[in-house]
Design a protein around this motif. Sequence first.
Motif, PDB file in Angstrom:
ATOM      1  N   ALA A  95      63.293  35.959  49.830  1.00 59.00           N
ATOM      2  CA  ALA A  95      63.212  37.355  50.297  1.00 59.00           C
ATOM      3  C   ALA A  95      61.806  37.686  50.780  1.00 59.00           C
ATOM      4  O   ALA A  95      61.634  38.389  51.785  1.00 59.00           O
ATOM      5  N   ASP A  96      60.786  37.177  50.091  1.00 53.82           N
ATOM      6  CA  ASP A  96      59.404  37.389  50.551  1.00 53.82           C
ATOM      7  C   ASP A  96      59.227  36.844  51.965  1.00 53.82           C
ATOM      8  O   ASP A  96      58.632  37.501  52.827  1.00 53.82           O
ATOM      9  N   LEU A  97      59.756  35.658  52.221  1.00 50.11           N
ATOM     10  CA  LEU A  97      59.654  35.054  53.554  1.00 50.11           C
ATOM     11  C   LEU A  97      60.476  35.820  54.582  1.00 50.11           C
ATOM     12  O   LEU A  97      60.072  35.960  55.737  1.00 50.11           O
ATOM     13  N   PHE A  98      61.640  36.314  54.181  1.00 51.73           N
ATOM     14  CA  PHE A  98      62.498  37.113  55.060  1.00 51.73           C
ATOM     15  C   PHE A  98      61.715  38.298  55.623  1.00 51.73           C
ATOM     16  O   PHE A  98      61.746  38.582  56.823  1.00 51.73           O
ATOM     17  N   PHE A  99      60.991  39.013  54.771  1.00 52.46           N
ATOM     18  CA  PHE A  99      60.210  40.167  55.213  1.00 52.46           C
ATOM     19  C   PHE A  99      58.936  39.745  55.938  1.00 52.46           C
ATOM     20  O   PHE A  99      58.511  40.411  56.878  1.00 52.46           O
ATOM     21  N   ALA A 100      58.307  38.656  55.505  1.00 47.60           N
ATOM     22  CA  ALA A 100      57.037  38.219  56.100  1.00 47.60           C
ATOM     23  C   ALA A 100      57.210  37.618  57.494  1.00 47.60           C
ATOM     24  O   ALA A 100      56.285  37.659  58.310  1.00 47.60           O
ATOM     25  N   ARG A 101      58.386  37.069  57.765  1.00 43.21           N
ATOM     26  CA  ARG A 101      58.659  36.419  59.060  1.00 43.21           C
ATOM     27  C   ARG A 101      59.891  37.064  59.693  1.00 43.21           C
ATOM     28  O   ARG A 101      60.955  36.443  59.791  1.00 43.21           O
ATOM     29  N   PRO A 102      59.785  38.329  60.132  1.00 43.43           N
ATOM     30  CA  PRO A 102      60.968  39.082  60.549  1.00 43.43           C
ATOM     31  C   PRO A 102      61.718  38.521  61.751  1.00 43.43           C
ATOM     32  O   PRO A 102      62.879  38.851  61.947  1.00 43.43           O
ATOM     33  N   ASP A 103      61.075  37.661  62.539  1.00 40.58           N
ATOM     34  CA  ASP A 103      61.744  37.113  63.720  1.00 40.58           C
ATOM     35  C   ASP A 103      62.243  35.690  63.518  1.00 40.58           C
ATOM     36  O   ASP A 103      62.732  35.065  64.450  1.00 40.58           O
ATOM     37  N   GLU A 104      62.127  35.183  62.284  1.00 42.74           N
ATOM     38  CA  GLU A 104      62.580  33.830  61.967  1.00 42.74           C
ATOM     39  C   GLU A 104      63.738  33.879  60.987  1.00 42.74           C
ATOM     40  O   GLU A 104      63.770  34.728  60.099  1.00 42.74           O
ATOM     41  N   SER A 105      64.650  32.946  61.126  1.00 46.30           N
ATOM     42  CA  SER A 105      65.718  32.795  60.146  1.00 46.30           C
ATOM     43  C   SER A 105      65.183  31.916  59.019  1.00 46.30           C
ATOM     44  O   SER A 105      64.820  30.762  59.248  1.00 46.30           O
ATOM     45  N   VAL A 106      65.099  32.471  57.842  1.00 45.35           N
ATOM     46  CA  VAL A 106      64.616  31.730  56.690  1.00 45.35           C
ATOM     47  C   VAL A 106      65.822  31.142  55.958  1.00 45.35           C
ATOM     48  O   VAL A 106      66.709  31.885  55.509  1.00 45.35           O
ATOM     49  N   ARG A 107      65.891  29.814  55.934  1.00 47.08           N
ATOM     50  CA  ARG A 107      66.987  29.089  55.270  1.00 47.08           C
ATOM     51  C   ARG A 107      68.366  29.520  55.768  1.00 47.08           C
ATOM     52  O   ARG A 107      69.337  29.561  55.023  1.00 47.08           O
ATOM     53  N   GLY A 108      68.438  29.888  57.034  1.00 41.15           N
ATOM     54  CA  GLY A 108      69.720  30.248  57.643  1.00 41.15           C
ATOM     55  C   GLY A 108      70.100  31.703  57.494  1.00 41.15           C
ATOM     56  O   GLY A 108      71.152  32.121  57.975  1.00 41.15           O
ATOM     57  N   TRP A 109      69.274  32.518  56.832  1.00 50.26           N
ATOM     58  CA  TRP A 109      69.557  33.945  56.688  1.00 50.26           C
ATOM     59  C   TRP A 109      69.436  34.646  58.040  1.00 50.26           C
ATOM     60  O   TRP A 109      68.692  34.209  58.926  1.00 50.26           O
ATOM     61  N   GLU A 110      70.155  35.731  58.205  1.00 49.63           N
ATOM     62  CA  GLU A 110      69.970  36.627  59.343  1.00 49.63           C
ATOM     63  C   GLU A 110      68.505  37.027  59.383  1.00 49.63           C
ATOM     64  O   GLU A 110      67.882  37.235  58.336  1.00 49.63           O
ATOM     65  N   THR A 111      67.933  37.142  60.572  1.00 51.57           N
ATOM     66  CA  THR A 111      66.525  37.555  60.639  1.00 51.57           C
ATOM     67  C   THR A 111      66.397  39.029  60.258  1.00 51.57           C
ATOM     68  O   THR A 111      67.323  39.826  60.435  1.00 51.57           O
ATOM     69  N   ALA A 112      65.238  39.392  59.748  1.00 50.79           N
ATOM     70  CA  ALA A 112      64.990  40.791  59.386  1.00 50.79           C
ATOM     71  C   ALA A 112      65.076  41.683  60.623  1.00 50.79           C
ATOM     72  O   ALA A 112      65.604  42.797  60.554  1.00 50.79           O
ATOM     73  N   ARG A 113      64.583  41.209  61.748  1.00 49.89           N
ATOM     74  CA  ARG A 113      64.614  42.019  62.970  1.00 49.89           C
ATOM     75  C   ARG A 113      66.054  42.287  63.409  1.00 49.89           C
ATOM     76  O   ARG A 113      66.404  43.402  63.785  1.00 49.89           O
ATOM     77  N   ALA A 114      66.904  41.258  63.341  1.00 46.51           N
ATOM     78  CA  ALA A 114      68.312  41.442  63.723  1.00 46.51           C
ATOM     79  C   ALA A 114      69.025  42.369  62.744  1.00 46.51           C
ATOM     80  O   ALA A 114      69.803  43.243  63.153  1.00 46.51           O
ATOM     81  N   ALA A 115      68.768  42.205  61.454  1.00 45.86           N
ATOM     82  CA  ALA A 115      69.392  43.072  60.449  1.00 45.86           C
ATOM     83  C   ALA A 115      68.931  44.518  60.629  1.00 45.86           C
ATOM     84  O   ALA A 115      69.723  45.447  60.481  1.00 45.86           O
ATOM     85  N   GLN A 116      67.660  44.702  60.970  1.00 45.56           N
ATOM     86  CA  GLN A 116      67.135  46.056  61.187  1.00 45.56           C
ATOM     87  C   GLN A 116      67.837  46.722  62.371  1.00 45.56           C
ATOM     88  O   GLN A 116      68.264  47.878  62.278  1.00 45.56           O
ATOM     89  N   ALA A 117      67.959  46.010  63.478  1.00 47.41           N
ATOM     90  CA  ALA A 117      68.624  46.569  64.666  1.00 47.41           C
ATOM     91  C   ALA A 117      70.079  46.898  64.355  1.00 47.41           C
ATOM     92  O   ALA A 117      70.597  47.950  64.758  1.00 47.41           O
ATOM     93  N   ARG A 118      70.748  46.025  63.611  1.00 52.10           N
ATOM     94  CA  ARG A 118      72.147  46.224  63.267  1.00 52.10           C
ATOM     95  C   ARG A 118      72.343  47.470  62.407  1.00 52.10           C
ATOM     96  O   ARG A 118      73.191  48.311  62.690  1.00 52.10           O
ATOM     97  N   VAL A 119      71.547  47.602  61.332  1.00 54.00           N
ATOM     98  CA  VAL A 119      71.742  48.731  60.428  1.00 54.00           C
ATOM     99  C   VAL A 119      71.333  50.039  61.092  1.00 54.00           C
ATOM    100  O   VAL A 119      71.984  51.068  60.910  1.00 54.00           O
TER     101      VAL A 119
END
Length: 193
Positions: A95-119
């Motif tokens: 989760a720390d990496l998810f927030f720190a690297r918002p434009d990267e998929s960390v371990r296959g997770w949805e990117t933070a930037r994509a999740a932000q746009a979606r919500v």
Amino acid sequence: MHLYLTHPQVRIDPAVPVPLWGLSEEGRARAAALAAQAWPWAFRRIVASEEVKARETAGVLGAALGLAVEVRPGLHENDRSATGYLPRAEFEAVADLFFARPDESVRGWETARAAQARVLAAVGAALAEAPGVPALVVGHGAVGTLLKCALAGRPIARREDQPDGGGHHLGFALEPAGLRHDWRPMEMAPPGA
């Protein structure tokens, strides 16, 4: 003003997909305590994520307030299906990496930037259906934090996340977009309520 509420504590079961987790006894008790307060009556709509824990939280509130729960797509938590359940320490590190690297998929997770746009789009679409009607949007911690960052005009960062344990709310408006109050425990009324 609208309110974004994160679900409280859940029953963690590594054998069950995370979106299917329901509320724990503690989480259900916290939702019931919130429903017994007077201030939630200010909200005339309840909109919820499709995930079980959010629907259950919204259901407790809807039953107390006499409101139907409107379940909407796009409000779900960030997609973590690539890893599924992770033990607490490992989850927090990812989760720390998810927030720190918002434009990267960390371990296959949805990117933070994509999740932000979606919500942001899902909240906007739901609220546009009844302009001016105060809504309580029931969702999740990570996407709630991403929504908060967008509304406040702040960069995506873990320091913006809700305190540990879930069950917090923030006040917001969309037109004009902005944060009205930061994370508060669900037991605490919004400012001015």
